[in-house]
Write a protein that holds these residues in place. Structure first.
Motif, PDB file in Angstrom:
ATOM      1  N   ARG A 213      17.071 -89.079 -74.430  1.00  0.00           N
ATOM      2  CA  ARG A 213      17.753 -89.610 -73.258  1.00  0.00           C
ATOM      3  C   ARG A 213      18.987 -90.415 -73.672  1.00  0.00           C
ATOM      4  O   ARG A 213      20.031 -90.339 -73.031  1.00  0.00           O
ATOM      5  CB  ARG A 213      16.800 -90.474 -72.444  1.00  0.00           C
ATOM      6  N   GLY A 214      18.861 -91.196 -74.743  1.00  0.00           N
ATOM      7  CA  GLY A 214      20.035 -91.922 -75.254  1.00  0.00           C
ATOM      8  C   GLY A 214      21.085 -90.976 -75.791  1.00  0.00           C
ATOM      9  O   GLY A 214      22.289 -91.179 -75.602  1.00  0.00           O
ATOM     10  N   HIS A 215      20.631 -89.942 -76.468  1.00  0.00           N
ATOM     11  CA  HIS A 215      21.536 -88.920 -77.004  1.00  0.00           C
ATOM     12  C   HIS A 215      22.313 -88.253 -75.874  1.00  0.00           C
ATOM     13  O   HIS A 215      23.535 -88.076 -75.948  1.00  0.00           O
ATOM     14  CB  HIS A 215      20.710 -87.886 -77.771  1.00  0.00           C
ATOM     15  N   GLU A 216      21.602 -87.906 -74.816  1.00  0.00           N
ATOM     16  CA  GLU A 216      22.231 -87.234 -73.683  1.00  0.00           C
ATOM     17  C   GLU A 216      23.271 -88.135 -73.008  1.00  0.00           C
ATOM     18  O   GLU A 216      24.338 -87.661 -72.587  1.00  0.00           O
ATOM     19  CB  GLU A 216      21.169 -86.823 -72.677  1.00  0.00           C
ATOM     20  N   LEU A 217      22.963 -89.418 -72.895  1.00  0.00           N
ATOM     21  CA  LEU A 217      23.901 -90.358 -72.273  1.00  0.00           C
ATOM     22  C   LEU A 217      25.234 -90.362 -73.017  1.00  0.00           C
ATOM     23  O   LEU A 217      26.309 -90.254 -72.407  1.00  0.00           O
ATOM     24  CB  LEU A 217      23.301 -91.768 -72.280  1.00  0.00           C
ATOM     25  N   ILE A 218      25.180 -90.448 -74.340  1.00  0.00           N
ATOM     26  CA  ILE A 218      26.399 -90.486 -75.149  1.00  0.00           C
ATOM     27  C   ILE A 218      27.153 -89.163 -75.048  1.00  0.00           C
ATOM     28  O   ILE A 218      28.378 -89.134 -74.887  1.00  0.00           O
ATOM     29  CB  ILE A 218      26.053 -90.806 -76.620  1.00  0.00           C
ATOM     30  N   THR A 219      26.419 -88.072 -75.131  1.00  0.00           N
ATOM     31  CA  THR A 219      27.048 -86.751 -75.084  1.00  0.00           C
ATOM     32  C   THR A 219      27.755 -86.515 -73.757  1.00  0.00           C
ATOM     33  O   THR A 219      28.871 -85.987 -73.709  1.00  0.00           O
ATOM     34  CB  THR A 219      25.989 -85.655 -75.321  1.00  0.00           C
ATOM     35  N   LYS A 220      27.130 -86.924 -72.661  1.00  0.00           N
ATOM     36  CA  LYS A 220      27.739 -86.732 -71.346  1.00  0.00           C
ATOM     37  C   LYS A 220      29.011 -87.564 -71.182  1.00  0.00           C
ATOM     38  O   LYS A 220      29.990 -87.126 -70.559  1.00  0.00           O
ATOM     39  CB  LYS A 220      26.736 -87.082 -70.250  1.00  0.00           C
ATOM     40  N   LEU A 221      29.004 -88.772 -71.729  1.00  0.00           N
ATOM     41  CA  LEU A 221      30.142 -89.667 -71.542  1.00  0.00           C
ATOM     42  C   LEU A 221      31.296 -89.371 -72.497  1.00  0.00           C
ATOM     43  O   LEU A 221      32.452 -89.658 -72.196  1.00  0.00           O
ATOM     44  CB  LEU A 221      29.707 -91.126 -71.718  1.00  0.00           C
ATOM     45  N   THR A 222      30.997 -88.804 -73.660  1.00  0.00           N
ATOM     46  CA  THR A 222      32.032 -88.579 -74.674  1.00  0.00           C
ATOM     47  C   THR A 222      32.331 -87.111 -74.934  1.00  0.00           C
ATOM     48  O   THR A 222      33.379 -86.782 -75.493  1.00  0.00           O
ATOM     49  CB  THR A 222      31.637 -89.226 -76.018  1.00  0.00           C
ATOM     50  N   GLY A 223      31.395 -86.224 -74.585  1.00  0.00           N
ATOM     51  CA  GLY A 223      31.569 -84.816 -74.901  1.00  0.00           C
ATOM     52  C   GLY A 223      31.273 -84.480 -76.343  1.00  0.00           C
ATOM     53  O   GLY A 223      31.516 -83.358 -76.796  1.00  0.00           O
TER      54      GLY A 223
ATOM     55  N   ASN B 271      23.430 -93.479 -81.516  1.00  0.00           N
ATOM     56  CA  ASN B 271      22.346 -93.628 -80.547  1.00  0.00           C
ATOM     57  C   ASN B 271      21.425 -94.777 -80.954  1.00  0.00           C
ATOM     58  O   ASN B 271      21.048 -94.902 -82.121  1.00  0.00           O
ATOM     59  CB  ASN B 271      21.556 -92.318 -80.473  1.00  0.00           C
ATOM     60  N   HIS B 272      21.058 -95.602 -79.965  1.00  0.00           N
ATOM     61  CA  HIS B 272      20.101 -96.697 -80.189  1.00  0.00           C
ATOM     62  C   HIS B 272      18.928 -96.550 -79.213  1.00  0.00           C
ATOM     63  O   HIS B 272      18.252 -97.530 -78.910  1.00  0.00           O
ATOM     64  CB  HIS B 272      20.819 -98.035 -79.992  1.00  0.00           C
ATOM     65  N   THR B 273      18.719 -95.326 -78.745  1.00  0.00           N
ATOM     66  CA  THR B 273      17.790 -94.932 -77.691  1.00  0.00           C
ATOM     67  C   THR B 273      18.337 -95.383 -76.339  1.00  0.00           C
ATOM     68  O   THR B 273      19.234 -96.213 -76.259  1.00  0.00           O
ATOM     69  CB  THR B 273      16.347 -95.451 -77.880  1.00  0.00           C
ATOM     70  N   TYR B 274      17.759 -94.858 -75.284  1.00  0.00           N
ATOM     71  CA  TYR B 274      18.266 -95.150 -73.939  1.00  0.00           C
ATOM     72  C   TYR B 274      17.921 -96.570 -73.485  1.00  0.00           C
ATOM     73  O   TYR B 274      18.796 -97.315 -73.040  1.00  0.00           O
ATOM     74  CB  TYR B 274      17.697 -94.145 -72.940  1.00  0.00           C
ATOM     75  N   GLY B 275      16.667 -96.953 -73.615  1.00  0.00           N
ATOM     76  CA  GLY B 275      16.248 -98.253 -73.088  1.00  0.00           C
ATOM     77  C   GLY B 275      15.843 -99.254 -74.138  1.00  0.00           C
ATOM     78  O   GLY B 275      15.195-100.252 -73.824  1.00  0.00           O
ATOM     79  N   HIS B 276      16.232 -99.024 -75.413  1.00  0.00           N
ATOM     80  CA  HIS B 276      15.889 -99.937 -76.515  1.00  0.00           C
ATOM     81  C   HIS B 276      14.373-100.149 -76.599  1.00  0.00           C
ATOM     82  O   HIS B 276      13.880-101.253 -76.811  1.00  0.00           O
ATOM     83  CB  HIS B 276      16.604-101.278 -76.338  1.00  0.00           C
TER      84      HIS B 276
END
Length: 355
Positions: free
Chosen positions: A225-235, A203-208
């Motif tokens: 929010r960045g964490h959630e983005l990665i988790t949703k896309l990769t599981g 994670n590098h945060t959602y919007g840097h």
């Protein structure tokens, strides 16, 4: 008993798992599960004294130092015509990787580093390659799903083919700008390709956004929010965070563990932007909330890079080999010269292998 994934607090448990079962404390690298697995089994019985003597002799032979320093290198774009200080040309990037391979370094991921899962061969040195901001120059796939020439991933794979044993793995710290892809389908394809090919996604945060001075709620929301983005896309949850601009929030621990809404995160390590090699995860100096990285750049006279960038630090580690992490080839032990015992974190005493 099986070896399962653990966080930084479970490093000792991972070593115990390896010691008891002969398996490595990770599940996705079968070629490394063979390291040290056979030593310690003789007709189904274990001669602990003989095995320990053998391991100690091997550690001494390669001058193992698993309390030594590990370079964590920080990259951004790899482009033909750099326009920013952190850019590297394909030639510069290739040259640095070639140097690492020749000098006995073996790439590991940031997740493996913070978890203490450093399964490199005897006498070799781990290095962590990290890429920030998820730019297309780092990874772009052609119509067959192959990395485009002169992207960072393609160059890394090229060097690995030339130097067997040099693992083509790295950690990508991503934001919402996922390699220039805009749809969830395209973004999922990119992250899935990375995971299927042994790469690590952090994670590098959602919007840097710069977290310096942000209130607790705002800082945690950006990380979550960045964490959630990665988790949703990769599981899969990311294991580490790299701070935008290297700046910590007002309270350092907010970056390591927190919650925003229904999303929680609990990282094994938080990386900054400079300027020294990282401590061994078994060392007293290992601080998961404050892990350093080294900027990739050549030495320039009268410039900070003359002391603090990758070329300078690799020169220093080469000139001071007793200071860098050298593996004994066995992830179930922490090997080091006896005089270095005061530097080991007390939690790893049961796995210590002094010689």
């Amino acid at each position: 008993m099986s070896c399962r994934r653990v966080g930084a607090a479970g490093l000792a448990a991972a070593l115990a798992c390896a010691a008891l079962t002969g398996c490595m404390p990770w599940e996705d690298e079968p070629e490394q599960k063979k390291i040290g697995a056979a030593a310690g089994r003789q007709g189904g019985k274990t001669d602990q004294s003989a095995v320990r003597k053998e391991k100690t002799a091997r550690a001494a032979k390669v001058k193992a130092n698993e309390l030594g320093q590990i370079p964590v290198l920080m990259y951004h774009r790899v482009v033909d015509k750099p326009t920013a200080p952190d850019d590297r040309t394909p030639e510069q990037f290739r040259k640095e990787l070639e140097r690492l391979a020749v000098e006995g370094y073996v790439p590991i991921t940031a997740a493996e580093y913070v978890r203490g899962r450093i399964g490199v061969p005897p006498g070799k040195h781990p290095v962590v390659l990290t890429f920030d901001d998820a730019s297309p120059e780092q990874l772009t796939l052609d119509g067959t799903g192959t990395p485009m020439p002169n992207t960072a991933v393609a160059i890394l794979q090229e060097v690995a083919r030339k130097h067997p044993g040099f693992r083509p793995v790295a950690t990508f710290y991503v934001t919402r700008d996922l390699f220039g892809k805009t749809t969830p389908e395209e973004q999922t394809q990119m992250l899935t390709w990375l995971r299927e090919n042994g790469f690590d996604i952090g994670n590098h945060t959602y919007g840097h956004r710069n977290l310096l001075g942000k209130p607790k709620k705002e800082a945690m929301a950006e990380i979550a929010r960045g964490h959630e983005l990665i988790t949703k896309l990769t599981g899969t949850d990311p294991v580490t965070l790299a701070l935008p601009y290297g700046n910590q929030p007002s309270t350092k621990s907010w970056a390591l563990k927190g919650r925003a809404g229904n999303v929680s995160y609990d990282y094994g390590g938080v990386f900054r932007a400079g300027y020294t090699p990282g401590p061994s995860p078994f060392s007293k100096d290992f601080d998961p909330v404050n892990l350093p990285r080294i900027r990739s750049m050549d030495k320039i006279k009268k410039d900070d890079c003359a002391r603090f960038c990758s070329t300078a630090w690799l020169d220093w580690l080469k000139a001071n080999p007793s200071e860098r992490y050298t593996s004994d080839g066995d992830v179930a032990t922490v090997a080091y010269a006896k005089f270095k015992a005061p530097f080991m974190a007390s939690g790893f005493t049961p796995y210590a292998l002094p010689y």
